[in-house]
Structure formats: C-alpha cells, structure tokens
Design an enzyme around this catalytic site. Sequence first.
Site, mmCIF file in Angstrom:
data_model
loop_
_atom_site.group_PDB
_atom_site.id
_atom_site.type_symbol
_atom_site.label_atom_id
_atom_site.label_comp_id
_atom_site.label_asym_id
_atom_site.label_seq_id
_atom_site.Cartn_x
_atom_site.Cartn_y
_atom_site.Cartn_z
ATOM 1 N N LYS A 56 0.851 -1.198 0.000
ATOM 2 C CA LYS A 56 0.000 0.000 0.000
ATOM 3 C C LYS A 56 0.886 1.247 0.000
ATOM 4 O O LYS A 56 1.938 1.261 0.645
ATOM 5 C CB LYS A 56 -0.896 -0.019 1.240
ATOM 6 C CG LYS A 56 -1.964 1.069 1.260
ATOM 7 C CD LYS A 56 -2.847 0.925 2.503
ATOM 8 C CE LYS A 56 -3.916 1.997 2.571
ATOM 9 N NZ LYS A 56 -4.778 1.858 3.767
ATOM 10 N N SER A 113 -9.698 2.081 2.906
ATOM 11 C CA SER A 113 -8.799 2.785 2.019
ATOM 12 C C SER A 113 -7.793 1.893 1.297
ATOM 13 O O SER A 113 -7.180 2.317 0.334
ATOM 14 C CB SER A 113 -8.044 3.843 2.816
ATOM 15 O OG SER A 113 -7.173 3.231 3.741
ATOM 16 N N SER A 146 -9.870 -0.204 7.156
ATOM 17 C CA SER A 146 -9.301 -0.037 5.810
ATOM 18 C C SER A 146 -8.681 -1.291 5.196
ATOM 19 O O SER A 146 -8.327 -1.286 4.016
ATOM 20 C CB SER A 146 -8.250 1.073 5.815
ATOM 21 O OG SER A 146 -8.889 2.325 5.793
#
Lengths: 520, 97
Positions: free
Chosen positions: A79, A154, A178
């Site tokens: 990420k 996210s 997330s």
Amino acid sequence: MSLMSLTAAKLGKKIKDREVTAVEAMEDALKQIQEKEPLLKSFVTVDEEGARKRALEVQQKIERGELTGPLAGVPIAIKDNICTEGILTTCASKILYNFKPTYSAEAVKNLEAAGAVIIGKTNMDEFAMGSTTETSAFGVTRNPWNLEHVPGGSSGGSCAAVAAMECPCALGSDTGGSIRQPSSFCGVTGIKPTYGTVSRYGLIAYGSSLDQIGPIARDVTDCALLLEAIASYDRKDSTSIKREDYHFVKALKSDVKGMKIGIPKDYFGEGLDPEVSSAVLEAAHVLKEQGAIVEEFDLCLVDDELLTSKNSSSFGEDKIHPTRYAIPAYYVISSAEASSNLARFDGVKYGYRAGEYEGLHQMYKKSRSEGFGEEVKRRIMLGSFVLSSGYYDAYYLKALRTKALIRKVFDQAFEKYDVIIGPAAPTTAPKLGKSLSDPLKMYLGDIYTISANLAGLPGICLPCGRDSKGLPIGLQLLGDCFQENQILRAAYTYECARGKWNMPGAFLNRKGVIKDEETV
Amino acid sequence: MANIISDETIEYVSILAKLELSEKEKEQAKRDMGRMLDYFDKLNELNTEGIEPMSHIFPVSNVFREDEVENGDQRDEMLANAPKAKDGSFQVPRTVE
C-alpha cells in the site's frame, strides 16, 4: 493459466521446488498488471525495473540456499502509505507526489528478509482517509467483480490487485476498517492485527493510536503466513508490543469444537442489507455445524448509570450499546491525530511546494492547501477544532473516555466468547461516485469495523457469499487482544467447510459481466 | 443544525490547521463541521463520569531506549526529496531580516 492465480503458499512451494523461478513469477505478475491496469488502476507505482532486479537477487539467494522460507520469491504489492526505500511513496496525495523514502518500513524489511519481492505500490484513499479509494489524487480504483463499483477503502488498490490476480498478496493498513472493508468488497481475505503487533515504523501516520499494517491475500493460510513474516517487536515504534507468541501458521487447523462464538444481536438490526445479514448468519451456522458453540448475545454494558438521562439514547434503545458511539468517538480521535500527524507536510523537507508565495507562512499555507485533497482538509480542520482550547475536554477527552467504555464492553464479551462473528460492512460494494457527496453517511458505513480499532482487537474478514448482483459478501471475525490464533482457526475452519472460492474475471470484460476465473 | 460555526471560528481553525480556504471551501467547511459536531454531541448521551480517558489500549508508558545513531549519513538522499535545497541544507523563504 497465470502463476498469479496461485496462492502465495502454493507459488512459494513451486519456487522452492525449483518448478518456477522468482524471476518467472515476477514476469508473470508484471504481465498481469500490464493487461489489467488500464481497467482497474490498482497501482500508483509499478516499479518494473526494480522488481525484476529484486526477483533476480532473491532467486540467486534461493539457489544458494540463503532463502528457504515459504514466501521466498513471491511477488507482493505494498500500500502506498508504507515506506519503501527508493520507491515512490505518495499516500495517493499530490503533497507527496515525488517522495522517495530513504528507508523502508519495518514490515517491508521483514517481508524482504522472508524473500518476498516487492512489485510496486497500490492505490488508496488519500492518506487512508476514505472508504472507496475514490479520494486518491491519482485516479479511482475499480472493483474487479464489477468495474462500475468501488473496491472499498482505504486499502482498495491492494484488495483489487489481489482479487484481480495481479499478484497473490499485498500489505494494507487499517485505521478504522481499511483492510477489512475493502477485503469484504473485493472477496479477498485480510487481517487487522492486535494493535502493536506489526511495527508502524515507516507507515505514514494517520491516526497513530489506531493504525495497524496487515496482510491481504486470497485465503486464510496466506494471511497467516504473511502475518508471521511481518509481525515483530520493534524498538523504533514505541507502541510496539513484545508478544509472547509470533507463530500464526500453527493456528491453521480445521477444528472449532467447543469454541465459543458470539453473535451480537444489535449488529443485525436496521441498516444491514438483508442479503449480507443472511450470508453472515449462514456462515455462523456453518461454524456451529463444525462443532462451535454459537449463540446470540447483547454487546452492551449492563449498567443503567451509563445514560446521562434515562432512556435518552438517540438510537431509540433502552439498553446502552457503547459500540453505537464508536463512530463519533472514532472520528474525533482519528481527526485529532490526523491534524497533528499531517502537520509535517509543509513543503520544506519533501513533497509538493506551492509555486508562488510571499514569506514562510504563506508558503506553508499554500503548499498544504494546494497539496491536500478535500477529504483530508476536512479532517484536518475537524481535528484542529476538537483539539483547540475550549473544546479539547468536550470532544477529545470525551471520545477517549468513550473508547475506554468500548474496550470494557469487549472485555466483558470476551469473558464469555472466544470469537465474535458479524459482517464487515453493512452492504456490498456501492457504485462509483455514490459515496463522497455525503461524508457523514459514508462514515456510518464503518460501523462494524471501527470498534476493533478503538479497542485494539484483531479482526479478519473473508468471503462468505455473493449478493444478487454477484458482488462478494464478507464475514468478519473479531478476537480478544493477542488472540489472532483463535480468529485464524475459526476462519480457516469456515474456509475449509465453505469450499472453493473463485475470483472474478469481470475485469477481462469491459462490460463488467461476471465471469469467474478459476483459482488453484 | 445545533452547532452553528461562525466565520471567526473557521478563520481561527484554518490558522491552527495552516490551511488557506477559498470562500466556497469556507462555506462548505462551516456546514460540514457543524453537522459533524452535531453527530459528535451524541457522545454526551453517555455518562463517562469517573472513567479515565484511554489513549493507549495497553498500559504502556514512557518507552525509553538509548539514543544511538543506527543509520548512516543520508544527507544527500534526504535533500534529494526537498523542493528546494542549497549548500547541503533545506532552502526556505527568508524569515529573519
């Protein structure tokens, strides 16, 4: 068939058995990415040259017998809020559009020590603030199951990349859900570990008291393998916890006989999509058939003194469910911490600096105002307000006291149960463009995930069915702090009983019609 | 909306936040913040008297270690990230006359 349709464990075994090389695995990952990225946009950065170089180095170490672990040679995506030395790390924000960290996060170092090979950086909501991956400054990620829908957020890029078989596994981060919510929306498996289990060193901070890095993969086994690789005590993170046990793979046993699993009644009330509700309850039933003791319970404090005036709960209940207050408490705490953490982005040491300004203060203001997106600015403003003199006690301290109550509720629940079962999100993935117009409504979608962050608990999300539109439904299992092995065992048992879970082929087809791709 | 955010409040908060908002953004921020504060006010339904604010999940405090340099000299690599650098330093607008 692509090597990327293998799980990390199976691909790692093929590499170990010299059936394929780490270089071939990486070439295949890059090919998948090249084909699928125009439709999906899971990645912010694909570091082709670096990935090839790292794969070759790892292969040489495997051949010399220096790398023998199960993840050696396996490609992995990271990420974009997790620092990777020399590889662009943007947090999907304009303000970090050109930032190349001079060091790697501890979790990334641990992965590299295990021989995993980094491909690139995945898309996300800007600074991890969002639930759809639509607030990225570099474009929207689409859900591989249906390109008209969001992947969640996210960590939407990581989950989409794993679901679309661009790579077998990825790292995400979870501040309020997330990892678990996009795992639910993309039909993959993700873990948010107990707070303090994975070092936050090198994770660009959003809400420091809530943030945890965790694995995302296509099954429970891969998640356990990855968690075992990344979890470590780290002196560089003062909130890192020295655990007694860092072995998670041993929990992978299909056996829940006598395990006590609680279903919180109020999780299944108003606001929960009936299709999600029945799929999750069906999964609970499966665990019961496997020998677990499954029962409904009230996730509340049995304390009449909790309400300030009798029966005044605006949720229209006579019992007080502190978890209902998790969302406001979470947004006070996370915004407050964000406003402080994001003060470092000022256009001096890295990232974006405004083109024109008069003096230092205007440079700060203009760089920040032009560099941050709308949602990030909204939360910085809110956080600055709740921390400001005169409001600190009323909002920030009140939220921290609420957090203590929420923790207490879970302490009581885990005296009776080993695992709490529920949905990860109230619905399946919404359509693109439908969520951002009403922030408060979007925040309410975090209801099932946020409590675990406030209470520090580990949680896993794995697929348990599909709705009538063909979109995946996620099952969430929560455990007490440090009880990852309980939720892993329950999840693994469910997975074995559930049977094969196919990944989507929708991205191969521009109309977004579901066509399942076989997995091995 | 119970919480009405004044122009002065938005002005003050944007100074704290070091953000320069356009008129349109200010109006939006007033509405958003008011609505969120209304929602935050739900917390007042909970009686939290006598409950200690919990900042850390575990009873961890003051984690000390020796302050020893472990990484090497990365000045040039770090400066490569700076929007402006000069003579081995970050360059910023003049602040002292």
